[in-house]
Design a protein around this motif. Structure first.
Motif, PDB file in Angstrom:
ATOM      1  N   LEU A  94     -60.104   5.843  -6.782  1.00  0.00           N
ATOM      2  CA  LEU A  94     -59.894   5.234  -8.093  1.00  0.00           C
ATOM      3  C   LEU A  94     -60.858   5.839  -9.096  1.00  0.00           C
ATOM      4  CD1 LEU A  94     -59.524   1.489  -6.973  1.00  0.00           C
ATOM      5  CD2 LEU A  94     -57.771   3.286  -7.083  1.00  0.00           C
ATOM      6  N   PHE A 125     -55.979   8.374  -7.888  1.00  0.00           N
ATOM      7  CA  PHE A 125     -55.430   7.642  -9.028  1.00  0.00           C
ATOM      8  C   PHE A 125     -56.327   7.849 -10.242  1.00  0.00           C
ATOM      9  CE2 PHE A 125     -53.734   5.396  -5.373  1.00  0.00           C
ATOM     10  CZ  PHE A 125     -52.421   5.119  -5.742  1.00  0.00           C
ATOM     11  N   LEU A 127     -57.179   6.536 -13.689  1.00  0.00           N
ATOM     12  CA  LEU A 127     -56.985   5.261 -14.394  1.00  0.00           C
ATOM     13  C   LEU A 127     -57.335   5.475 -15.863  1.00  0.00           C
ATOM     14  CD1 LEU A 127     -58.808   3.135 -11.663  1.00  0.00           C
ATOM     15  CD2 LEU A 127     -56.370   3.765 -11.763  1.00  0.00           C
ATOM     16  N   GLY A 144     -56.644  -0.376 -10.871  1.00  0.00           N
ATOM     17  CA  GLY A 144     -56.344   0.633  -9.857  1.00  0.00           C
ATOM     18  C   GLY A 144     -56.176   0.030  -8.481  1.00  0.00           C
ATOM     19  N   SER A 148     -52.584   0.284  -6.451  1.00  0.00           N
ATOM     20  CA  SER A 148     -52.702   1.391  -5.495  1.00  0.00           C
ATOM     21  C   SER A 148     -51.732   1.302  -4.332  1.00  0.00           C
ATOM     22  CB  SER A 148     -54.136   1.475  -4.960  1.00  0.00           C
ATOM     23  OG  SER A 148     -54.529   0.261  -4.338  1.00  0.00           O
TER      24      SER A 148
END
Length: 323
Positions: A94, A125, A127, A144, A148
């Motif tokens: 994240l 990811f 964000l 996140g 996820s």
């Protein structure tokens, strides 16, 4: 039709905006931003080439007291699910983000290679906060976590400007409790004993046990200190790396404070309030909307960009606005 009119027509039809740029809404027009991204991308790649060596130690054998770190070799593709050597767990990396394109261009391919070489299944990811409020790292991590998916079972709260250089750093499933990869004795800037920022691994079960992070931290800093108290309050013990001998050279810190200032303003009662423990808020009350979700590849490395609109109750936290 003259060149200026052709440019205007293209802009009206959307033809002047490359697809990647439309993923990251911003204030600049597309063409200058595209040129800037190209220049910064070149600078990032040049930095990666200069800061590591594919042939081992630098000339003279030392670099600021330690061996120069090798560049990670090209990574294998993500394995099929039945490949046992990669293990059963899957990491959600994240990465809270806003307008740091040059760091992103370096970060995504580097971390994909680094984790793949360690045979860690992972999904990156990005964000990306696209609202008009001040940056809120903690809320982005909460979002996140929630977005996820069920195919990941642990997370890394990972700053985009921090690259691990030591291949012995552990990113595996932190079953025994939160694992602080960027520990105070290794992080190039922050050395106090309760520091848990930079890079922190948790199982999803443990993150839920803490109710995530507080959503009250708008602007830069202090959300990690409050999260440390949440970890202790949940009865969890923070673990840190052992046997790492590279000291403050363990990570490359990409942030340059000379030209990228952090938002350190403290507005109204913000300073006093942010020294308190938030006993009510976290995963249970983060307010947001996903503007778009896009899978893309950066230099061959896959990632997912979430464009996130956070919401703020200005009666509760008036310091969320720039005014």
């Amino acid at each position: 039709m003259g060149p200026a009119r052709r440019r205007d027509a293209l802009r009206l039809r959307g033809g002047g905006s490359p697809p990647l740029l439309r993923l990251f809404p911003g204030r600049l027009s597309a063409f200058p931003l595209f040129l800037l991204a190209l220049l910064l991308g070149f600078a990032s790649l040049l930095w990666l080439q200069l800061s590591c060596s594919g042939e081992g130690p630098s000339p003279g054998g030392q670099h600021r007291g330690v061996h120069r770190q090798p560049c990670p070799p090209p990574a294998p593709l993500q394995p099929p699910e039945e490949e046992p050597s990669w293990g059963p767990h899957r990491l959600a990396l994240l990465v809270p983000f806003r307008e740091r394109f040059e760091e992103l261009l370096a970060f995504v391919p580097y971390m994909h290679r680094f984790l793949s070489n360690k045979r860690i299944r992972h999904h990156i990811f990005i964000l990306n906060q696209v609202d008009h409020f001040r940056f809120n790292r903690a809320s982005l991590i909460n979002v996140g976590f929630l977005e996820s998916g069920n195919d990941t079972d642990y997370i890394a709260m990972h700053d985009v400007d921090l690259l691990p250089l030591n291949e012995h750093l552990d990113y595996s499933f932190p079953e025994a409790g939160p694992f602080h990869v960027a520990s105070p004795e290794l992080h190039p800037l922050y050395h106090y004993k309760t520091y848990v920022g930079g890079i922190l691994l948790l199982t999803k079960q443990h993150y839920e046990l803490c109710n995530g992070m507080s959503n009250r931290f708008w602007g830069w800093g202090r959300e990690d200190d409050e999260f440390y108290r949440r970890i202790k309050g949940a009865g969890l013990q923070v673990r840190r790396p052992s046997g790492i001998t590279t000291g403050y050279e363990t990570f490359q810190h990409l942030h340059d404070p000379a030209w990228r200032k952090r938002d350190q303003k403290r507005i109204a009662a913000q300073k006093q309030e942010q020294f308190k423990v938030d006993r009510e808020g976290g995963l249970n009350n983060v307010r947001y909307r996903i503007e778009s979700r896009t899978d893309l590849s950066v230099a061959g490395a896959p990632c997912t960009v979430l464009n996130i609109l956070l919401d703020c109750d200005t009666n509760e936290t008036p310091w969320c606005t720039f005014g």
